[in-house]
Design a protein around this motif. Structure first.
Motif, mmCIF file in Angstrom:
data_model
loop_
_atom_site.group_PDB
_atom_site.id
_atom_site.type_symbol
_atom_site.label_atom_id
_atom_site.label_comp_id
_atom_site.label_asym_id
_atom_site.label_seq_id
_atom_site.Cartn_x
_atom_site.Cartn_y
_atom_site.Cartn_z
ATOM 1 N N ASP A 1 0.858 -1.189 -0.024
ATOM 2 C CA ASP A 1 0.116 0.089 -0.040
ATOM 3 C C ASP A 1 0.875 1.420 0.150
ATOM 4 O OD1 ASP A 1 -1.459 -2.214 0.925
ATOM 5 O OD2 ASP A 1 -3.438 -1.260 1.995
ATOM 6 N N GLY A 2 1.666 0.781 0.892
ATOM 7 C CA GLY A 2 2.580 2.871 0.088
ATOM 8 C C GLY A 2 3.525 3.040 -0.220
ATOM 9 N N GLN A 3 3.915 1.632 -1.002
ATOM 10 C CA GLN A 3 4.426 1.701 -2.523
ATOM 11 C C GLN A 3 3.286 2.518 -3.012
ATOM 12 O OE1 GLN A 3 7.922 1.541 -2.315
ATOM 13 N NE2 GLN A 3 8.357 -0.022 -1.250
ATOM 14 N N VAL A 4 1.874 1.719 -3.436
ATOM 15 C CA VAL A 4 1.277 2.243 -3.907
ATOM 16 C C VAL A 4 0.965 3.924 -4.153
ATOM 17 C CG1 VAL A 4 -1.111 1.597 -5.078
ATOM 18 C CG2 VAL A 4 0.241 -0.043 -4.714
ATOM 19 N N ARG A 5 0.680 4.608 -2.924
ATOM 20 C CA ARG A 5 0.959 5.694 -2.333
ATOM 21 C C ARG A 5 1.757 6.699 -3.254
ATOM 22 N NH1 ARG A 5 -1.942 3.582 2.267
ATOM 23 N NH2 ARG A 5 0.606 4.022 3.570
ATOM 24 N N TRP A 6 3.376 5.740 -2.926
ATOM 25 C CA TRP A 6 4.141 6.641 -2.942
ATOM 26 C C TRP A 6 4.060 7.034 -5.514
ATOM 27 C CZ3 TRP A 6 8.340 5.739 -6.950
ATOM 28 C CH2 TRP A 6 9.352 6.777 -6.975
ATOM 29 N N LEU A 7 4.046 5.369 -5.668
ATOM 30 C CA LEU A 7 3.572 5.869 -7.093
ATOM 31 C C LEU A 7 2.684 6.658 -7.493
ATOM 32 C CD1 LEU A 7 3.987 2.465 -8.978
ATOM 33 C CD2 LEU A 7 5.814 4.112 -8.925
ATOM 34 N N ASP A 8 1.403 7.039 -6.367
ATOM 35 C CA ASP A 8 0.470 7.288 -7.461
ATOM 36 C C ASP A 8 0.702 9.268 -7.341
ATOM 37 O OD1 ASP A 8 -1.737 5.689 -7.692
ATOM 38 O OD2 ASP A 8 -2.214 5.730 -5.798
ATOM 39 N N GLY A 9 2.097 9.382 -6.771
ATOM 40 C CA GLY A 9 2.161 10.730 -6.006
ATOM 41 C C GLY A 9 3.355 11.114 -6.274
ATOM 42 N N ILE A 10 3.839 10.818 -6.952
ATOM 43 C CA ILE A 10 4.739 11.460 -8.619
ATOM 44 C C ILE A 10 4.255 11.279 -9.910
ATOM 45 C CG2 ILE A 10 6.449 9.811 -7.281
ATOM 46 C CD1 ILE A 10 6.940 8.170 -9.648
ATOM 47 N N GLY A 11 2.964 10.580 -9.602
ATOM 48 C CA GLY A 11 1.982 10.602 -11.040
ATOM 49 C C GLY A 11 1.981 9.512 -11.764
ATOM 50 N N ALA A 12 2.588 9.184 -11.081
ATOM 51 C CA ALA A 12 2.195 7.604 -12.452
ATOM 52 C C ALA A 12 1.540 6.539 -12.767
ATOM 53 C CB ALA A 12 4.032 6.381 -11.978
ATOM 54 N N ASP A 13 0.915 5.626 -13.581
ATOM 55 C CA ASP A 13 0.223 4.889 -13.611
ATOM 56 C C ASP A 13 0.326 3.305 -13.054
ATOM 57 O OD1 ASP A 13 -1.725 7.303 -14.274
ATOM 58 O OD2 ASP A 13 -2.249 6.567 -16.205
ATOM 59 N N LEU A 14 -0.087 2.852 -12.256
ATOM 60 C CA LEU A 14 0.083 1.094 -11.791
ATOM 61 C C LEU A 14 -0.792 0.532 -13.196
ATOM 62 C CD1 LEU A 14 1.446 -0.664 -10.475
ATOM 63 C CD2 LEU A 14 0.030 -0.158 -8.654
ATOM 64 N N HIS A 15 -0.728 -0.510 -13.399
ATOM 65 C CA HIS A 15 -1.418 -1.391 -13.567
ATOM 66 C C HIS A 15 -1.245 -2.934 -13.765
ATOM 67 C CE1 HIS A 15 -3.171 1.609 -17.578
ATOM 68 N NE2 HIS A 15 -1.667 1.793 -17.019
ATOM 69 N N ARG A 16 -1.412 -3.443 -12.881
ATOM 70 C CA ARG A 16 -1.348 -4.791 -12.139
ATOM 71 C C ARG A 16 -1.605 -5.732 -12.408
ATOM 72 N NH1 ARG A 16 -0.016 -4.996 -6.483
ATOM 73 N NH2 ARG A 16 -0.756 -3.067 -5.445
ATOM 74 N N GLY A 17 -0.451 -6.892 -13.090
ATOM 75 C CA GLY A 17 -0.743 -7.764 -14.401
ATOM 76 C C GLY A 17 0.857 -7.922 -14.919
ATOM 77 N N HIS A 18 0.119 -9.425 -15.616
ATOM 78 C CA HIS A 18 0.917 -9.545 -16.668
ATOM 79 C C HIS A 18 1.979 -9.000 -17.583
ATOM 80 C CE1 HIS A 18 5.150 -12.070 -17.410
ATOM 81 N NE2 HIS A 18 3.990 -12.575 -17.844
ATOM 82 N N GLY A 19 2.734 -8.482 -17.686
ATOM 83 C CA GLY A 19 2.685 -7.108 -18.947
ATOM 84 C C GLY A 19 3.918 -7.868 -20.089
ATOM 85 N N ARG A 20 3.848 -8.743 -21.494
ATOM 86 C CA ARG A 20 4.722 -8.841 -22.068
ATOM 87 C C ARG A 20 5.020 -7.866 -23.632
ATOM 88 N NH1 ARG A 20 4.127 -13.110 -24.894
ATOM 89 N NH2 ARG A 20 5.761 -13.559 -24.250
ATOM 90 N N LEU A 21 5.875 -7.632 -23.903
ATOM 91 C CA LEU A 21 6.192 -6.681 -24.971
ATOM 92 C C LEU A 21 5.929 -7.371 -25.951
ATOM 93 C CD1 LEU A 21 10.045 -6.359 -24.533
ATOM 94 C CD2 LEU A 21 8.266 -4.337 -24.651
ATOM 95 N N SER A 22 4.702 -6.779 -27.469
ATOM 96 C CA SER A 22 3.740 -7.340 -28.169
ATOM 97 C C SER A 22 4.695 -6.341 -29.094
ATOM 98 C CB SER A 22 2.522 -7.337 -27.611
ATOM 99 O OG SER A 22 1.920 -5.963 -27.251
ATOM 100 N N GLY A 23 5.352 -6.124 -29.581
ATOM 101 C CA GLY A 23 6.010 -5.652 -30.282
ATOM 102 C C GLY A 23 6.505 -4.004 -30.187
ATOM 103 N N PRO A 24 7.130 -3.686 -31.235
ATOM 104 C CA PRO A 24 7.964 -2.502 -30.742
ATOM 105 C C PRO A 24 6.952 -1.767 -30.045
ATOM 106 C CG PRO A 24 8.522 -3.113 -33.245
ATOM 107 C CD PRO A 24 6.884 -3.635 -32.846
ATOM 108 N N ARG A 25 7.880 -1.107 -28.846
ATOM 109 C CA ARG A 25 7.141 0.443 -27.941
ATOM 110 C C ARG A 25 5.357 -0.131 -27.713
ATOM 111 N NH1 ARG A 25 9.196 5.077 -29.194
ATOM 112 N NH2 ARG A 25 10.758 4.907 -31.783
#
Length: 477
Positions: free
Chosen positions: A100-124
């Motif tokens: 929870d504390g780390q999530v609040r920190w991310l929110d504080g800097i204005g980054a968007d958190l996406h929970r889940g398994h991330g995979r590259l699916s092509g360039p960018r």
């Protein structure tokens, strides 16, 4: 049918450990919209299964060891550690495995958190499979940063999975003290966890395939740590390989290359790390799944204009502090390139090149005694082709070390480039040296001539006088 959402960002960061957090912090500070993707806990390995819980386990161990060496205090601390209290404090330092504390920190800097398994699916492009079944396609205008870290590497032993071995994760998060613990390996994780669990009440046996502990440091570091572990009651066997492991009626049985059978209640394999890149879609951008990612000094993946690999995944220095250092560099580079600002070599901060990874990496091993090093060992410097000379001092000659208590082991080595008259490496083993090693990092990274170090006067009586003794030994040799 899986529902899909598409979102565009300036930067997408794959992994929310300390490295990914720092990349996001720097890109957000530059005004770039940033997404962070995480499949586990925000804060990563260091916060929950490595740096923080391990040091919380070790701090009472080292404090008691120091106290036992002090007349007037030693008799008061002869009893066992309160294992339950130590484990409870460890749980607090791991935030009880809630982010929870780390999530609040991310929110504080204005980054968007996406929970889940991330995979590259092509360039960018990164596709995130969320826990709710939702699929998101994140596109990056400027950069994707792979910050997925590393995982414990287990040996290829038949039936090992059935044994349910400990890795570093289980060793730092275990809820009970095992009566007998077998530790396989001789590096940082092996020595630190052997130190912690032996002090907490386990009977520890360390099995090392090589000739000694801490093989990447100066030989005396491993020797002094092995002596201390042995005196504490652990058994350290060098030149010993494990050929098979079984669990019989709850007891682990490890059979060595010489046929010896060693029994334990748990077995920890601390035998290396592997990159967490096997299932992140590297094949979609022409890279090999499961591989370390080669990068230049701006942390950009070789041959790419948009893909960055930061921290453990690039195999430059598998240390949290080095990964965070790289993250600050990568964030600055991504921001500069997004703004089409040249990466100037004349930048006085060196903000666009991770040069310290080549020659000034520091590390502390929180054993008893502590072992700390920065830069190259004597053997590494010679192998790299430098003309060097090493000088050693016994820390018993340093008044500040003696104040830590009676019977402390300690030694220091300085490796000097005789052509440049600058330091290539420094190693300290002894009480409190973890707080001493940054001075070595400054001297090495700053390429300070040894004759100028003579004028950096250490306070008396502190352990920093080790520097004076080393410089005297070099000057007078």
């Amino acid at each position: 049918m899986t529902e899909t959402e598409s979102i565009a960002y300036d930067v997408v960061v794959l992994g929310a450990g300390p490295v990914g957090e720092n990349v996001a912090d720097r890109t957000r500070a530059a005004g770039l919209s940033t997404a962070v993707v995480e499949s586990e806990l925000v804060g990563g390995e260091c916060s929950y299964w490595a740096c923080m819980p391990s040091k919380a386990l070790l701090r009472p161990v080292i404090a008691r060891a120091d106290a036992r060496r002090l007349p007037g205090l030693s008799q008061a601390v002869q009893g066992p550690l309160d294992a339950a209290a130590v484990l409870a404090r460890r749980d607090e330092y791991a935030s009880h495995w809630h982010d929870d504390g780390q999530v609040r920190w991310l929110d504080g800097i204005g980054a968007d958190l996406h929970r889940g398994h991330g995979r590259l699916s092509g360039p960018r492009t990164v596709t995130v499979a969320g826990p709710d079944g939702m699929q998101k396609v994140l596109t990056a205008r400027h950069a994707v940063a792979v910050c997925t870290g590393s995982r414990a590497l287990l040996p290829d032993l038949p039936g090992l999975a059935d044994v349910r071995p400990w890795t570093s994760r289980e060793a730092t998060s275990a809820k009970q003290v095992p009566g007998r613990l077998i530790v396989v390996g001789g590096g940082v994780v092996a020595t630190e966890m052997a130190t912690a669990w032996q002090a907490l009440g386990s009977k520890v046996t360390v099995l090392v395939r090589g000739r000694g502990l801490l093989s990447r440091m100066e030989p005396f570091a491993g020797e002094l740590v092995a002596e201390s572990l042995t005196e504490a009651g652990a058994e350290v066997r060098t030149g010993t390989s494990v050929e098979s492991v079984t669990r019989q009626n709850g007891t682990v049985v490890a059979v060595t290359g010489t046929g010896d059978r060693i029994e334990g209640d748990e077995i920890l394999f601390a035998t290396g790390r592997a990159p967490r890149t096997d299932d992140i879609g590297l094949e979609t951008v022409g890279l090999e799944p499961g591989s370390w990612l080669s990068v230049d000094d701006s942390l950009r993946v070789s041959g790419s204009t948009w893909l960055y690999a930061v921290g453990d995944v690039n195999h430059r220095a598998l240390l949290t502090h080095q990964g965070k250092y790289q993250a600050r560099i990568a964030g600055a580079v991504i921001a500069a390139r997004a703004a089409k600002v040249p990466l100037l070599e004349s930048d006085p901060w060196g903000a666009h090149a991770a040069t310290a990874d080549h020659h000034a990496v520091p590390q502390v091993v929180f054993t008893d005694p502590e072992a700390a090093a920065a830069g190259l060992s004597l053997a590494e410097a010679e192998q790299a082709g430098y003309r060097v000379r090493a000088v050693d001092v016994d820390l018993s000659s340093v008044a500040g070390a003696g104040l830590y208590g009676e019977g402390h082991r300690g030694r220091a080595r300085m490796v000097v480039d005789v052509d440049e008259e600058t330091l290539r490496g420094v190693t300290f083993v002894g009480p409190g040296v973890g707080e001493l090693i940054h001075s070595a990092s400054v001297a090495i990274a700053g390429q300070v001539p040894v004759h100028r170090l003579w004028h950096a006067v250490p306070s008396y009586p502190t352990i920093s006088e080790a520097w004076l003794r080393l410089l005297e030994a070099y000057r007078d040799a």
